[in-house]
Scaffold this active site. Structure first.
Site, PDB file in Angstrom:
ATOM      1  N   HIS A   7     -35.460   4.655 -12.822  1.00  0.00           N
ATOM      2  CA  HIS A   7     -35.017   3.181 -12.731  1.00  0.00           C
ATOM      3  C   HIS A   7     -34.961   2.616 -11.371  1.00  0.00           C
ATOM      4  CE1 HIS A   7     -33.409   3.758 -16.929  1.00  0.00           C
ATOM      5  NE2 HIS A   7     -33.211   4.954 -16.559  1.00  0.00           N
ATOM      6  N   GLY A   8     -34.856   1.436 -11.419  1.00  0.00           N
ATOM      7  CA  GLY A   8     -35.207   0.760 -10.154  1.00  0.00           C
ATOM      8  C   GLY A   8     -34.161   0.915  -8.983  1.00  0.00           C
ATOM      9  N   ASN A   9     -32.943   1.176  -9.315  1.00  0.00           N
ATOM     10  CA  ASN A   9     -31.857   1.606  -8.271  1.00  0.00           C
ATOM     11  C   ASN A   9     -31.836   2.938  -8.406  1.00  0.00           C
ATOM     12  OD1 ASN A   9     -30.667  -1.177  -7.427  1.00  0.00           O
ATOM     13  ND2 ASN A   9     -30.533  -1.634  -9.588  1.00  0.00           N
TER      14      ASN A   9
ATOM     15  N   ARG B 254     -35.796   3.799 -22.174  1.00  0.00           N
ATOM     16  CA  ARG B 254     -36.823   3.177 -21.496  1.00  0.00           C
ATOM     17  C   ARG B 254     -37.400   4.038 -20.496  1.00  0.00           C
ATOM     18  NH1 ARG B 254     -31.911   0.995 -19.910  1.00  0.00           N
ATOM     19  NH2 ARG B 254     -31.684   0.368 -17.728  1.00  0.00           N
TER      20      ARG B 254
ATOM     21  N   GLU C 262     -29.982   4.249 -14.332  1.00  0.00           N
ATOM     22  CA  GLU C 262     -29.881   2.999 -13.700  1.00  0.00           C
ATOM     23  C   GLU C 262     -28.555   2.630 -13.256  1.00  0.00           C
ATOM     24  OE1 GLU C 262     -30.782   0.787 -11.759  1.00  0.00           O
ATOM     25  OE2 GLU C 262     -31.983  -0.566 -12.743  1.00  0.00           O
ATOM     26  N   ARG C 263     -28.255   2.003 -12.233  1.00  0.00           N
ATOM     27  CA  ARG C 263     -27.049   1.219 -11.641  1.00  0.00           C
ATOM     28  C   ARG C 263     -26.155   0.718 -13.051  1.00  0.00           C
ATOM     29  NH1 ARG C 263     -26.837  -3.777  -7.711  1.00  0.00           N
ATOM     30  NH2 ARG C 263     -24.481  -4.287  -7.973  1.00  0.00           N
ATOM     31  N   ASP C 264     -25.047   0.996 -13.176  1.00  0.00           N
ATOM     32  CA  ASP C 264     -24.172   0.439 -14.195  1.00  0.00           C
ATOM     33  C   ASP C 264     -23.805  -0.730 -13.718  1.00  0.00           C
ATOM     34  OD1 ASP C 264     -22.189  -0.212 -16.260  1.00  0.00           O
ATOM     35  OD2 ASP C 264     -21.174   1.644 -16.032  1.00  0.00           O
ATOM     36  N   TYR C 265     -24.211  -1.940 -14.521  1.00  0.00           N
ATOM     37  CA  TYR C 265     -23.830  -3.186 -14.119  1.00  0.00           C
ATOM     38  C   TYR C 265     -22.263  -3.803 -14.788  1.00  0.00           C
ATOM     39  CZ  TYR C 265     -28.226  -4.178 -11.669  1.00  0.00           C
ATOM     40  OH  TYR C 265     -29.136  -4.288 -10.750  1.00  0.00           O
TER      41      TYR C 265
ATOM     42  N   HIS D 156     -39.597   3.022 -14.871  1.00  0.00           N
ATOM     43  CA  HIS D 156     -40.032   2.797 -16.137  1.00  0.00           C
ATOM     44  C   HIS D 156     -40.876   1.638 -16.321  1.00  0.00           C
ATOM     45  CE1 HIS D 156     -36.950  -0.390 -16.810  1.00  0.00           C
ATOM     46  NE2 HIS D 156     -36.313   0.183 -16.174  1.00  0.00           N
ATOM     47  N   GLY D 157     -41.566   1.450 -17.767  1.00  0.00           N
ATOM     48  CA  GLY D 157     -42.284   0.083 -17.809  1.00  0.00           C
ATOM     49  C   GLY D 157     -41.355  -0.875 -18.087  1.00  0.00           C
ATOM     50  N   GLN D 158     -42.055  -2.141 -18.185  1.00  0.00           N
ATOM     51  CA  GLN D 158     -41.045  -3.376 -18.561  1.00  0.00           C
ATOM     52  C   GLN D 158     -40.367  -3.057 -19.825  1.00  0.00           C
ATOM     53  OE1 GLN D 158     -42.565  -7.041 -20.493  1.00  0.00           O
ATOM     54  NE2 GLN D 158     -42.208  -8.140 -18.653  1.00  0.00           N
TER      55      GLN D 158
ATOM     56  N   GLY E 126     -28.588  -2.237 -16.764  1.00  0.00           N
ATOM     57  CA  GLY E 126     -27.781  -0.939 -16.509  1.00  0.00           C
ATOM     58  C   GLY E 126     -27.783   0.075 -17.369  1.00  0.00           C
TER      59      GLY E 126
END
Length: 204
Positions: A158-160, A61, A88-91, A10-12, A23
């Site tokens: 997402h990144g992760n 996002r 995304e990974r859940d933080y 996704h974009g910023q 997350g």
């Protein structure tokens, strides 16, 4: 016959900009993020890429990024599959915290371990290994058969969750994937063979 897989982070987001652990929280894109998504859509269109299937996560996002890309590609009235497996990974307890504040609370070394180890989750959250445990089975069941059949599949995530996919597709070790940065709005394109294996990584 080869399939084409396009992975796009996704974009910023508003929380990327504020340096917060995001997350599963649900901020939208910044103006820069909107521009990044549109730019990727334009780049795919310029290459003549027209996906057959579209996947994204359950988070705003990534969904917004995909919508903007499709708008730039001139694609409308298509089925988009949204699934929590691509989240995304859940933080966990870190979610919503400024990364500097987290380092103050738990110490720089501990936060670095949570961020950059493969199998150590933050309190109440997921490690990259945990993220892969939900993302990869979904990919194997839903996306890989399409690629084996020669389809072109676009995934905005997402990144992760994308790291988990890249690790499996490229056969990377945990250390190698943790060093791989996936920039916001950046596409990664793969050719996947009928056997499900990587044929080549394509530069856009």
């Amino acid at each position: 016959m080869t399939g084409t897989l396009i992975l796009v982070r996704h974009g910023q987001s508003e929380w990327n900009l504020k340096n917060l652990f995001t997350g599963w929280r649900n901020p939208d894109l910044t103006e820069k993020g909107i521009d990044e998504a549109r730019g990727t859509g334009k780049a795919l269109k310029a290459r003549g890429i027209v996906p057959d299937c579209y996947y994204t996560s359950a988070l705003r996002r990534a969904q917004h990024t995909l919508d903007l890309m499709l708008e730039e590609m001139g694609i409308a009235n298509v089925t988009i599959t949204r699934n929590i497996a691509l989240n995304e990974r859940d933080y966990g307890d870190l979610s919503g915290l400024n990364k500097d504040d987290a380092r103050e609370k738990w110490g720089e070394e501990q936060v670095l371990i949570w961020r950059r180890s493969f199998d150590v989750p933050p309190p109440g959250g997921e490690s990259l290994k945990d993220t892969a445990a939900r993302t990869l089975p979904y990919y194997d069941a839903e996306i890989l058969p399409l690629l084996k059949a020669g389809k072109t599949v676009l995934v905005a995530a997402h990144g992760n969750s994308l790291r988990a996919l890249v690790m499996a597709i490229e056969g990377l070790t945990p250390d190698e994937i943790l060093k791989r940065e996936i920039a916001t709005g950046e596409p990664t394109v793969y050719k996947i063979g009928a056997d499900g294996k990587l044929v080549e990584r394509v530069a856009l």
